[in-house]
Design an enzyme around this catalytic site. Structure first.
Site, PDB file in Angstrom:
ATOM      1  N   TYR A   1     -12.369 -16.883 -13.920  1.00 47.34           N
ATOM      2  CA  TYR A   1     -13.739 -17.003 -13.415  1.00 47.34           C
ATOM      3  C   TYR A   1     -14.627 -15.947 -14.038  1.00 47.34           C
ATOM      4  O   TYR A   1     -14.269 -14.773 -14.103  1.00 47.34           O
ATOM      5  CB  TYR A   1     -13.759 -16.815 -11.890  1.00 47.34           C
ATOM      6  CG  TYR A   1     -13.159 -17.970 -11.128  1.00 47.34           C
ATOM      7  CD1 TYR A   1     -13.713 -19.244 -11.193  1.00 47.34           C
ATOM      8  CD2 TYR A   1     -12.042 -17.775 -10.318  1.00 47.34           C
ATOM      9  CE1 TYR A   1     -13.166 -20.304 -10.494  1.00 47.34           C
ATOM     10  CE2 TYR A   1     -11.486 -18.830  -9.605  1.00 47.34           C
ATOM     11  CZ  TYR A   1     -12.053 -20.091  -9.697  1.00 47.34           C
ATOM     12  OH  TYR A   1     -11.510 -21.128  -9.005  1.00 47.34           O
TER      13      TYR A   1
ATOM     14  N   LYS B   1       0.984  -0.550  14.770  1.00 45.02           N
ATOM     15  CA  LYS B   1      -0.135  -1.462  15.046  1.00 45.02           C
ATOM     16  C   LYS B   1      -0.427  -2.328  13.813  1.00 45.02           C
ATOM     17  O   LYS B   1       0.143  -2.099  12.741  1.00 45.02           O
ATOM     18  CB  LYS B   1      -1.369  -0.652  15.454  1.00 45.02           C
ATOM     19  CG  LYS B   1      -1.864   0.299  14.387  1.00 45.02           C
ATOM     20  CD  LYS B   1      -2.803   1.330  14.987  1.00 45.02           C
ATOM     21  CE  LYS B   1      -3.142   2.411  14.013  1.00 45.02           C
ATOM     22  NZ  LYS B   1      -4.484   2.394  13.503  1.00 45.02           N
TER      23      LYS B   1
HETATM   24  C1  LIG Z   1      -4.738   7.286  16.987  1.00 44.10           C
HETATM   25  C2  LIG Z   1      -3.892   7.141  15.775  1.00 44.10           C
HETATM   26  N1  LIG Z   1      -2.791   7.880  15.649  1.00 44.10           N
HETATM   27  C3  LIG Z   1      -1.984   7.807  14.564  1.00 44.10           C
HETATM   28  C4  LIG Z   1      -2.279   6.936  13.531  1.00 44.10           C
HETATM   29  C5  LIG Z   1      -1.389   6.899  12.316  1.00 44.10           C
HETATM   30  O1  LIG Z   1      -2.102   7.343  11.195  1.00 44.10           O
HETATM   31  P1  LIG Z   1      -1.430   7.360   9.747  1.00 44.10           P
HETATM   32  O2  LIG Z   1      -1.142   5.940   9.410  1.00 44.10           O
HETATM   33  O3  LIG Z   1      -2.479   7.938   8.862  1.00 44.10           O
HETATM   34  O4  LIG Z   1      -0.205   8.176   9.853  1.00 44.10           O
HETATM   35  C6  LIG Z   1      -3.430   6.145  13.620  1.00 44.10           C
HETATM   36  C7  LIG Z   1      -3.771   5.242  12.512  1.00 44.10           C
HETATM   37  O5  LIG Z   1      -4.855   4.865  12.242  1.00 44.10           O
HETATM   38  C8  LIG Z   1      -4.245   6.244  14.767  1.00 44.10           C
HETATM   39  O6  LIG Z   1      -5.365   5.503  14.892  1.00 44.10           O
END
Ligand SMILES: Cc1ncc(COP(=O)(O)O)c(C=O)c1O
Length: 376
Positions: free
Chosen positions: A261, A41
């Site tokens: 800055y 994602k």
């Molecule tokens: C529902 C879910 N599963 C798995 C993951 C993967 O987590 P990680 O990147 O900590 O392995 C996430 C990441 O936020 C998540 O929201």
């Protein structure tokens, strides 16, 4: 092989797909009997979702947060199983999920109702998300049996749903909640009828009880550490992204002169200072303080003064031969993104996701040069 322009361009994010595959193999070693949803994602945690998804065909499936992300993968020709971790909100997302064979997490009674009311061309695979202690999304464990019974009579559901939960504190191995969350999910399936999915990266590495039928690694695939107090190298992970740029100026400043800055850094002596072309407009964290390391000629040298939109200043006293055009690594091999994140008061996830469109991503699929060539 990438084009010549991509080799010259800066700043750039070099994406090392052999490191990605190596990290997937680390997941497999820790969870040898689990199937793997590779979590890609948020644009593949900033690495480029489609390219990362294409490279991870040997995972058992891909996981994204939203239906729109899954549709982007399908439009790119990726036909692997895809799990949508937030499921759907609107009816048209449900129809699209059906058309494109997406698996959907259900975390809300409204989703179950919509699923009951919508005509679908074929049944869908669904996962019930259970709130075992994170209190973000999911059904209370006491509600799960009723949801399962409701879904059992629904012809729109393909087979038995899976049961999934997300760990809230697995990065802290001393915290007891992760173990409790695993036990709460497993208790919902005493007859072992359902597919269970628990482990994220931290769970996979530190909590054997979370390595159920399916695991869902994200950050470890990209080579950053999910565990407080453990480096990615200690966990056998290789960084996938190297963020690189060049020195666009080299200056000699006098003792007492203030840099950038707000003039927050005052030269303690006459000194050589470099200016590198990267800033918060590229996704480099504005809150990285004076002292945050960058790599030049294999040496760690500190940035000084405030990060601006397009530039950072660097104390070059330790690399007196540094010259305009020299490559600068902001994170990657020998400079873990976790370390930069800690300096900036954030986490690697955020830094990786925040790389902006202005940074050219160069995807490397085989052994190719890792550093920017010095310009001719
Ligand atoms: C529902 C879910 N599963 C798995 C993951 C993967 O987590 P990680 O990147 O900590 O392995 C996430 C990441 O936020 C998540 O929201």
């Amino acid at each position: 092989m990438h084009d010549v322009e991509a080799i010259r361009v800066y700043p750039r994010a070099l994406i090392d797909h052999s490191a990605l595959r190596h990290n997937l193999a680390v997941v497999r070693r820790h969870a040898p009997v689990s199937r793997v949803w590779a979590v890609i994602k948020a644009n593949g945690y900033g690495h480029g979702m489609v390219q990362i998804g294409s490279s991870l065909q040997s995972a058992d499936g891909l996981a994204v947060a939203r239906v729109e992300e899954a549709l982007r993968l399908r439009r790119a020709g990726i036909c692997a199983p895809i799990l949508v971790l937030e499921g759907f909100l609107l009816g048209h997302e449900l129809a699209a999920a059906c058309e494109h064979r997406l698996e959907l997490a259900l975390h809300e009674p409204g989703q179950v109702s919509l699923l009951e009311q919508t005509a679908l061309a074929r049944p869908l695979r669904v996962w019930i998300k259970v709130d075992t202690g994170m209190h973000r999304l999911g059904f209370d464990p006491r509600e799960v049996q009723a949801v399962l019974e409701r879904l059992a009579g629904n012809p729109r559901v393909d087979g038995l749903p899976g049961l999934m939960t997300h760990l809230a504190n697995a990065d802290d191995t001393r915290d007891g909640l992760a173990q409790l969350q695993c036990e709460r999910l497993r208790a919902l399936d005493p007859a072992a009828r359902y597919s269970l999915s628990i482990g994220n990266s931290a769970g996979i590495l530190a909590f054997p009880a979370s390595r159920m039928h399916w695991v869902r690694p994200g950050i470890m695939l990209y080579g950053a550490s999910p565990l407080a107090g453990k480096t990615a190298a200690e966990l056998g992970l290789r960084p996938v992204m190297s963020l690189q740029t060049r020195l666009v100026a080299v200056r000699f400043l006098r003792r007492g002169e203030a840099i950038g800055y707000g003039g927050t850094y005052v030269c303690p002596e006459d000194m050589k200072v470099g200016v590198a072309a990267v800033g918060y407009g590229d996704g480099y964290p504005r809150h990285a303080p004076t002292g945050t390391p960058v790599l030049i000629k294999g040496k760690r040298v500190p940035l000084v003064g405030r990060v601006s939109m397009d530039m950072i200043s660097i104390d070059l006293r330790a690399v007196p031969d540094a010259a305009m055009g020299d490559p600068v690594t902001l994170w990657g091999q020998d400079l873990p993104v976790d370390e930069i994140a800690e300096r900036a008061g954030t986490i690697s996830y955020e830094l990786l996701c925040h790389i902006t469109a202005r940074v050219r991503k160069v995807h490397m699929h085989a052994a190719e040069p890792q550093t920017l060539a010095t310009p001719a």
